[in-house]
Each structure stands twice: as C-alpha cells, then as structure tokens.
Design a protein around this motif. Structure first.
Motif: not given
Length: 426
Positions: A123, A289, A313, A320, A322, A325-326, A329, A403, A407-409
């Motif tokens: 991540n 999150t 996280s 997550t 990530s 992603a955080t 959020e 953002q 994510d991890d991808r």
C-alpha cells in the motif's frame, strides 16, 4: 548510486500555514540515491548533467511521492478488519481482545507481523507507529520482521494491567518487559520504541505513573495511546478520574503529555485540551476510516490548527491500509464538518506531517537530500476510470483523483532505502 526519473511531488511543509510554498514539484524530475539516502532531487534537465553515466530507472507517466507514514495502526488487529457490529468499547470486548490473546504464541505473532508489513509495503507505507499487544514477544516479532524489510517502524509493548483475563500485565512486569525490549532493540535497524498504555481505562493509576517514569527515563521514546475517540469512552474516563479536568488531563497528571506524545483520534476534544496539545507540542493521529466505521464521530481538523497532525489507518477498526484511500476519507470527514481538505495538505499529513508527529522528520517524509530514500511510484492510470479521469488533469486534480479513486491498485512500486521492496506484478 542510482537515479529515478518521473514526475516528483513532495509537500514538506503544511500548506495550511505555508500555502503553495509548501509544495515541491518537478514535472520531469530526477531523484538520485546512494547507500539508501537521497543525494539530490530536482528537474531532470538540470540535474542529469551533474551525474554522467548514472543508471536511471525511468517511470514515464508515473508520479514519485515520499513513502507514506501511518501514524497509528494495530498490527495484531489485521485479521479482525471489517468485523461487524457495535461501537468502540463493545467492539473491543467482542472482537479485539480475543484476537490479541493469540499473540501469546510467538509463531502466530511472527506470521501476522510478516503479513502485516508486506501489506503496508503493498500500500506504499514505509514507516509506521504500530500498536503491538501486551505480550513482549509481539514486539519482538514485529521488530524482527521490520529489520528484515529495512522499514522504519516504531512500536512498544502494550501496558494494560486492567485488561481482561488473559490479556493483562502488572506495573512491575510492564516496566521490566518494556525495559528489556528497549535494551534489546535500541539502535537496531530503523526501529524506534513507544511507551504504549492502551488507553486510560485499561491501566491503573500505578501503571500510568510507571509509564510516565518510563517515558522520562528514555528520552528517545515516544508516548503512544488513544484519546477522546468515542463518547461512551470519554464518559467512562470522566467517571473514573473525577479529579481530572478532561481526558487529556488524565494523561497529563502522569507526565504523559509532551512533545513526544502521539494521541490517536482526538475526535471530541474540548478547547482546553486543544490548547494544552498546542502548548505541549503533543500531536494527534487522525484516523477517519476508523472513526466512521465505529461511529465514533467526525474529527474537527479546523480545530486542530497549529497542533502536530498525521494520518492513521487504525487497522483493524480502520477499513483500509491504503493511506491514499485514507486521505480520501479524511476529505469526506472534513466535508461533513463544513470544512475542506486540500489534496496537497492531505499528502503532507500522510508524509512529512506524519514524520514530524513521530519525531522522524529529519529522516523521512519529504525526499530532501540527506533523508532516507523511501518513496512510492504512483500510477494515475492504474484503473480504467483513473486513466479516463486523469487525462489532462492539473497536478492538484490528479492528486485529488488518486486520493478519491485510488487505493493499493495505484501503487506501482514501493522503495525502501532506495531498494525496491514491492512492485506490482513482480
């Protein structure tokens, strides 16, 4: 010596205070690394002639940013992520305390630590402040795995003499085991130690006093605990510590509030607590999150102005690992408070801001010359939607898209001390 060519972005200062001067950007950049450290960073056209014959890894269409820094996460809770039901205190009793009891088995701790750290790298997280469990071996397992991966990890044995049966120490054993861990791991790899009372309700006054003495005895250690996460928790703290002015004052009375103190959450802080955090130099790990998942509340970022701040996280209440992603959020939480989180500030909180909070800003977080070469290669075309939306996007829009949609991808590769620690498809 090696070079890495790509678009490079770093936010070493908080844009809330420094504005656009906080941002360092090279549209066609070059990062030069030697022996795990950043030697130089700048525009490729200016920098490349200074290093003739330099082997260069080129990442066209990719973005290099500093390695992410998770300012609050529980590695023993990774197997309880997405555990349904209830709010903080009930969730701990139902899901978390039973899971943490398994860490009395060192082999179990080793397996979980290895998986957890590999997930961090996948991540894009290269540094973290990590809760272990009450078991001494849980810290040994994490530190050993971190050394193998050359990651910058700060952790410590959890102190909780009022914990449930099977997950409890004493002030004496807590002190002895903490001292033994510090002696065993101090100076090894890129590790740091944190004095770690779980939270005020799981430690006796005697143990909190011991934690303050332990912190004072080790000026290179952090204080890592929880603060004002959930209203029922706050009410229980007030009922037990009737002489304290507020939740933060409980810790303050035992010498646990200072420039080395990292408090997770701070969702429901009063004005006095915020003022005391500013005056003491203590900081907050914002965990959006987790706060949403447990229904704890919406952290007031505007109210934390001039307080050291990072992003966490908070796995396993967090949803997550990530930090991309955080960041998304955190933006949504700010929106619900009628505030707006700038994408550059979000990146700062996940990198240099987190490093400042953890006392490691001289070593990581900004890709400055002399810092350790921990960085992430981001792929703005990682998914069809990202690729479509990022066409022709400005830098600010591109960062925001990563953002919100990333994510991890979106992590193409993660580098630790200049060496590739994880690569997508590798």
């Amino acid at each position: 010596m090696r070079g890495f060519r790509a678009e490079i972005l770093s936010v070493p200062h908080d844009p809330a205070a420094a504005g656009r001067d906080a941002i360092v950007h090279h549209g066609d950049g070059l990062l030069v690394e030697e022996d795990g450290l950043v030697v130089a960073r700048g525009d490729f056209a200016d920098l490349a002639p200074r290093f003739p014959g330099l082997p260069i890894a080129h990442f066209p269409g990719r973005l290099i940013v500093p390695g992410f820094i998770d300012a609050h996460v529980h590695y023993p809770q990774i197997d309880r992520i997405a555990a349904h039901g209830e709010q903080l205190l009930q969730w701990l009793e139902r899901h978390i305390f039973p899971a943490e009891m398994a860490f009395a088995d060192r082999a179990h701790a080793d397996r979980v630590a290895a998986f957890f750290l590999d997930e961090l790298l996948r991540n894009g997280t290269t540094s973290a402040l990590v809760f272990a469990t009450v078991h001494e071996g849980s810290v040994d397992a994490l530190f050993e795995a971190a050394c193998q991966r050359r990651m910058r990890i700060i952790s410590g044995k959890v102190l909780m003499d009022l914990g449930p049966e099977g997950l409890r120490d004493t002030p004496a054993t807590g002190r002895a085991e903490s001292e033994a861990l510090i002696a065993r791991w101090r100076g090894r790899g890129r590790l740091g130690y944190a004095v770690t009372p779980r939270f005020a309700l799981t430690s006796s006054d005697a143990q909190l006093e011991m934690a303050g003495a332990l912190l004072e005895a080790h000026p290179d250690a952090l204080l890592h605990t929880h603060l004002s996460e959930n209203r029922a928790e706050i009410e229980a703290v007030a009922a037990r510590f009737t002489a304290a002015a507020d939740y933060l004052d409980v810790y303050d009375r035992f010498g646990l509030v200072g420039a080395r103190s990292v408090f997770a959450h701070g969702v429901h802080l009063c004005a006095r607590e915020r003022d005391r955090l500013r005056a003491s130099g203590a900081g907050i790990a914002h965990c959006p999150t987790s706060n949403l998942f447990l229904g704890s509340g919406l952290c007031d970022l505007a109210g934390l102005a001039d307080i050291k701040l990072g992003l966490g996280s908070d796995i396993g209440a967090g949803t997550t690992l990530s930090l991309l992603a955080t960041m998304g959020e955190a933006y949504r939480v700010a929106q619900l408070r009628g505030q707006s989180l700038d994408p550059f500030r979000a990146l700062h909180l996940a990198t240099a801001g987190g490093a400042r909070l953890l006392g490691i800003a001289d070593r990581v977080g900004a890709l400055e010359p002399g810092q350790e070469a921990d960085f992430v290669v981001l792929d703005p075309r990682a998914t069809p939607l990202l690729a479509r939306r990022s066409q022709g996007a400005s830098l600010a829009d591109l960062l925001f898209l990563l953002q919100i949609l990333g994510d991890d991808r979106a992590i193409a590769a993660t580098y630790v001390m200049g060496a590739c620690a994880w690569v997508r498809g590798g």
